[in-house]
Design an enzyme around this catalytic site. Structure first.
Site, short mmCIF file in Angstrom:
data_model
loop_
_atom_site.label_atom_id
_atom_site.label_comp_id
_atom_site.label_asym_id
_atom_site.label_seq_id
_atom_site.Cartn_x
_atom_site.Cartn_y
_atom_site.Cartn_z
N GLY A 11 0.80 -1.22 0.00
CA GLY A 11 0.00 0.00 0.00
C GLY A 11 0.83 1.27 0.00
O GLY A 11 0.40 2.31 -0.49
N ASN A 12 2.07 1.19 0.54
CA ASN A 12 2.92 2.37 0.59
C ASN A 12 3.39 2.79 -0.80
O ASN A 12 3.92 3.89 -0.97
CB ASN A 12 4.13 2.12 1.50
N LYS A 127 -14.27 -8.32 7.33
CA LYS A 127 -13.54 -7.20 6.73
C LYS A 127 -14.48 -6.02 6.54
O LYS A 127 -15.35 -6.03 5.68
CB LYS A 127 -12.96 -7.61 5.37
N LYS A 212 -4.19 -9.89 -1.20
CA LYS A 212 -3.47 -9.69 -2.46
C LYS A 212 -2.21 -10.54 -2.54
O LYS A 212 -1.82 -10.97 -3.63
CB LYS A 212 -3.13 -8.22 -2.67
N LYS A 274 1.93 -12.40 4.40
CA LYS A 274 3.00 -12.30 3.39
C LYS A 274 3.91 -13.53 3.45
O LYS A 274 4.25 -14.12 2.42
CB LYS A 274 3.80 -11.02 3.61
#
Length: 312
Positions: A11-12, A127, A212, A274
């Site tokens: 996201g960064n 979510k 993702k 991740k």
């Protein structure tokens, strides 16, 4: 010799508004074109959390007004976010490639991700997405729609959707064909638009949020990538994070990664998915390498000088 890489942007690398995204994405494009210039085949995926939320809130607010627009279902919001993030990424990559006189086509592909209709996650939506509502309005909506709303951190009530496991990238074959033809491909944004297979074999969109990085691991498997690179805000994965005993991990095996996960070393909402995605990808075939590092270190991480790499 170049490798086939799937690069999952954190996201960064994007931002919380179209304006901020356009600014941030210039630096993102520079780092990605460095990989392309190094002779690698690059497939890019990205998150869409702030973007799809912004679209959902905007369309909800518009639909609630007298004479407003039709309500936009959540899968369509996901598709809209893929489109505009893909547009920004595609344009920035094209501009950077042109600047370096690299003749390479760039394509953004609207991507669906298959999930299972009987995934247990659909029985436990967790979510939060979209607008905030009062308790009264949320309970009315639950009665009218059968959807689940929960109180979110004292800020109001929000709709919650499921986070099922991805099982297949529907457009995997198309992505592979584009890469084989020499294109830089942007796909599977936000984990992909969640779809289920209905009786008769067709697909149908469902309101859900897909991780993702897990989708990136599945895509890397389907396109025959030798490397999965998950980019985040830090250069290395660490154990004993934020303690005096913190230690950066450089090269670890799948078994070591599993032991660290079993020891609770990685936060469920950030680093754990991740590492899980990396382990799943590496276990799926011989000779694979998964890397977790920051955007600016992506090139060096391929050479093993920085970042955390996971191998069998």
């Amino acid at each position: 010799m170049g490798h086939r890489l799937v690069v999952a942007l954190g996201g960064n690398a994007l931002g919380n508004s179209p304006q901020e995204q356009l600014e941030l994405i210039q630096g993102t494009a520079t780092a990605l074109v460095d990989l392309i210039e190094g002779g690698h085949e690059v497939i890019i995926t990205h998150g869409n959390g702030p973007q799809v939320g912004m679209i959902k809130v905007a369309t909800d607010n518009s639909a609630e007004k007298v004479g407003g627009t039709p309500e936009i279902p959540f899968p369509e919001c996901s598709a809209m976010s893929q489109g505009y993030i893909g547009y920004h990424l595609q344009q920035a990559l094209e501009n950077e490639l042109h600047k370096r006189d690299i003749a390479k086509p760039v394509a953004s592909l609207m991507t669906q991700t298959l999930v299972q209709a009987d995934d247990p996650a659909f029985n436990n939506p967790n979510k939060p997405v979209g607008s905030f509502y009062s308790e009264e309005d949320a309970k009315r909506l639950m009665e009218e729609t059968g959807e689940t709303y929960v109180e979110d951190s004292g800020r109001g009530w929000r709709w919650v959707v499921a986070s099922p496991q991805p099982t297949e990238i529907v457009e995997g074959e198309a992505i592979t064909s584009l890469v084989n033809a020499g294109a830089v491909v942007i796909s599977t944004g936000g984990g992909g638009i969640p779809v289920v297979r209905r009786d008769g074999g067709g697909f149908e969109g469902v309101p859900a949020v897909i991780d993702k990085d897990r989708s990136a691991a599945i895509m890397a498997d389907q396109v025959g990538a030798s490397h999965l690179i998950i980019l985040t805000a830090v250069a290395n994965v660490a154990v004993n994070f934020n303690t005096p005993e913190q230690r950066d991990l450089t090269e670890i095996t799948v078994d070591e990664a599993k032991q660290h996960m079993a020891d609770g070393q990685f936060a469920p909402g950030s680093m754990l998915p991740k590492v899980e995605a990396c382990v799943s990808y590496v276990e799926g075939g011989a000779g694979r390498t998964a890397i977790i590092t920051s955007l600016e270190n992506a090139g060096e991480a391929l050479n093993g000088t920085v970042g955390t790499s996971i191998k069998s």
